[in-house]
Design an enzyme around this catalytic site. Structure first.
Site, PDB file in Angstrom:
ATOM      1  N   ASP A 104       3.062  -4.348   7.808  1.00 33.01           N
ATOM      2  CA  ASP A 104       1.775  -3.669   7.705  1.00 33.01           C
ATOM      3  C   ASP A 104       0.683  -4.715   7.922  1.00 33.01           C
ATOM      4  O   ASP A 104       0.433  -5.555   7.059  1.00 33.01           O
ATOM      5  CB  ASP A 104       1.646  -3.014   6.329  1.00 33.01           C
ATOM      6  N   HIS A 136       0.861  -1.182   0.000  1.00 30.50           N
ATOM      7  CA  HIS A 136       0.000   0.000   0.000  1.00 30.50           C
ATOM      8  C   HIS A 136       0.899   1.234   0.000  1.00 30.50           C
ATOM      9  O   HIS A 136       2.029   1.202   0.487  1.00 30.50           O
ATOM     10  CB  HIS A 136      -0.873  -0.039   1.262  1.00 30.50           C
ATOM     11  N   LYS A 169     -10.688  -0.909  10.220  1.00 39.27           N
ATOM     12  CA  LYS A 169     -10.874  -2.101   9.398  1.00 39.27           C
ATOM     13  C   LYS A 169     -11.233  -3.321  10.244  1.00 39.27           C
ATOM     14  O   LYS A 169     -11.556  -4.378   9.697  1.00 39.27           O
ATOM     15  CB  LYS A 169      -9.614  -2.389   8.582  1.00 39.27           C
ATOM     16  N   CYS A 221      -4.736   2.579  -3.775  1.00 38.12           N
ATOM     17  CA  CYS A 221      -3.464   2.979  -3.140  1.00 38.12           C
ATOM     18  C   CYS A 221      -2.382   1.931  -3.388  1.00 38.12           C
ATOM     19  O   CYS A 221      -1.595   1.599  -2.501  1.00 38.12           O
ATOM     20  CB  CYS A 221      -3.660   3.209  -1.640  1.00 38.12           C
TER      21      CYS A 221
END
Length: 417
Positions: free
Chosen positions: A211, A134, A237, A375
């Site tokens: 991540d 990302h 999320k 992204c």
């Protein structure tokens, strides 16, 4: 503070998914006079009533700033805020004093970039990132490289969306000081073998940043078992509020890293002759935080924990198999990312149709998916496409919704010729 109720489960221990779905108020609304089918969960998840009620309860009963006041409201707010930190720590099997609470993954990775990498990197050093990252795990490293003279190197992927591990390990040369990698790809759904990757990096003295934005909401994550140096994730999320998230870091890193932002709370003593900083993690939490948000995130952790992340992963794998089969029956549809054991994310293209046109027409059918570049510009460049559609599932989605989505996609496919 009172603990919110967890999701319903049958006496046998199997989850009643229909009752779980009933916990999410927004899923019961209509869009364009059609029942909502929400397949944009990789973008943001919906929130159970317990999360909404926890935030409402904070504002109604004990709204006050944290770590500053000695009055009752301030004590209650501080306890609720720190309790959210403790719940997150238990959820991820880490120590609470290793979790920096922040606005989400983007802030967390920038914190590592500016507080760990910027003071340490120099010309000739390299930062290794994967092709599937990302932008939040690319751009901060580019900014640091520009300021330090270091370089950013790319670990490539295979056409099925898996990392080329042999090439990755070969790229771990002595110049590489930091490796940044996604636990789960936000576009392809690829689940990277982060434990093996971090082990190989550690053997070479390379610091690792993982991540976890697309992992923590969908599978059980045990950070110590992964063996990374830093792990970042986002609350919105994982059924929590927007503007919440955390950075986990090894305690030794937190103790040696300078503050990223200065202000209140991150200090122990201030004079014009100098400042003594607070102990980590508070050293990195300047200013008034999103208190209500973290109260809500604590409730979200309780909800997921009661549901069981193994059950979540199994449910989403079942839904993904159905979705993949349903899309396979649609003429001219191409799926990007076919890694084995992937997460419940499907990026796809339909021949002759622009992704935005598909998503717009699907919205008129009540179906919410994401379209665009997600992204992930370098990843789309690898596949030679300008944009894709992405359908991403969560445990509260249903098999019936998948059939509605497939029917709607066939309909709009026909409209677009």
């Amino acid at each position: 503070m009172a603990q919110p109720a967890g999701p319903a489960a049958a006496a046998t221990g199997s989850v009643d998914w229909a009752r779980v779905r009933a916990d999410f108020p927004l899923l019961h609304r209509a869009v364009h006079d059609r029942p909502l089918v929400y397949f944009d969960n990789a973008n943001t998840s919906q929130k159970p009533a317990t999360v909404i009620e926890a935030m409402d309860g904070y504002y109604r009963r004990y709204n006050a700033n944290v770590s500053r006041a000695v009055h009752q409201l301030g004590s209650e707010a501080t306890e609720a805020y720190e309790d959210a930190r403790r719940r997150l720590a238990r959820f991820l099997n880490v120590r609470a004093d290793e979790l920096v609470l922040c606005s989400g993954t983007t802030f967390a990775i920038n914190l590592v970039a500016y507080s760990w990498a910027l003071p340490r990197l120099k010309p000739g050093d390299a930062i290794l990132v994967s092709r599937m990252e990302h932008h939040a795990n690319i751009v901060p490293w580019q900014l640091v490289a520009e300021r330090t003279g270091a370089s950013v190197r790319v670990a490539e992927i295979r056409r099925d969306g898996t990392l080329d591990l042999d090439a990755l390990y070969a790229a771990m040369t002595p110049e590489v000081k930091l490796l940044a990698v996604a636990h789960v790809s936000n576009l392809l759904g690829t689940v990277n073998p982060v434990r093996a990757i971090c082990r190989e990096a550690a053997r070479r003295g390379i610091v690792t940043v993982v991540d976890g934005s697309q992992a923590v909401p969908h599978r059980k994550v045990d950070i110590p078992a992964i063996g990374c140096d830093f792990y970042a994730f986002t609350g919105h999320k994982m059924c929590g509020p927007t503007g919440t998230g955390a950075l986990w870091a090894r305690r030794g890193h937190l103790e040696t890293m300078p503050p990223f932002i200065g202000g209140g709370e991150m200090i122990r003593e201030v004079s014009f002759e100098g400042t003594v900083y607070n102990d980590p993690p508070h050293k990195f939490e300047a200013g008034t935080p999103n208190i209500a948000g973290f109260v809500g995130l604590g409730a979200a952790v309780d909800y997921l924990d009661a549901l069981g992340m193994e059950a979540v992963e199994a449910r989403e794998a079942e839904l993904l198999a159905h979705l993949t089969a349903a899309l396979g029956d649609i003429a001219g549809l191409r799926i990007l990312g076919t890694a084995p054991d992937k997460a419940a994310v499907v990026a796809f293209l339909v021949e002759g149709a622009h992704a935005h046109d598909l998503a717009t027409l699907l919205d008129l059918e009540g179906v919410a998916i994401r379209s665009g570049q997600h992204c992930a510009h370098p990843l789309l460049q690898f596949y030679g496409v300008a944009a894709t559609c992405r359908a991403s599932l969560a445990f509260y989605n249903t098999h019936e919704e998948i059939e509605v989505f497939a029917a709607a996609l066939r309909k709009v496919r026909g409209l677009l010729g």
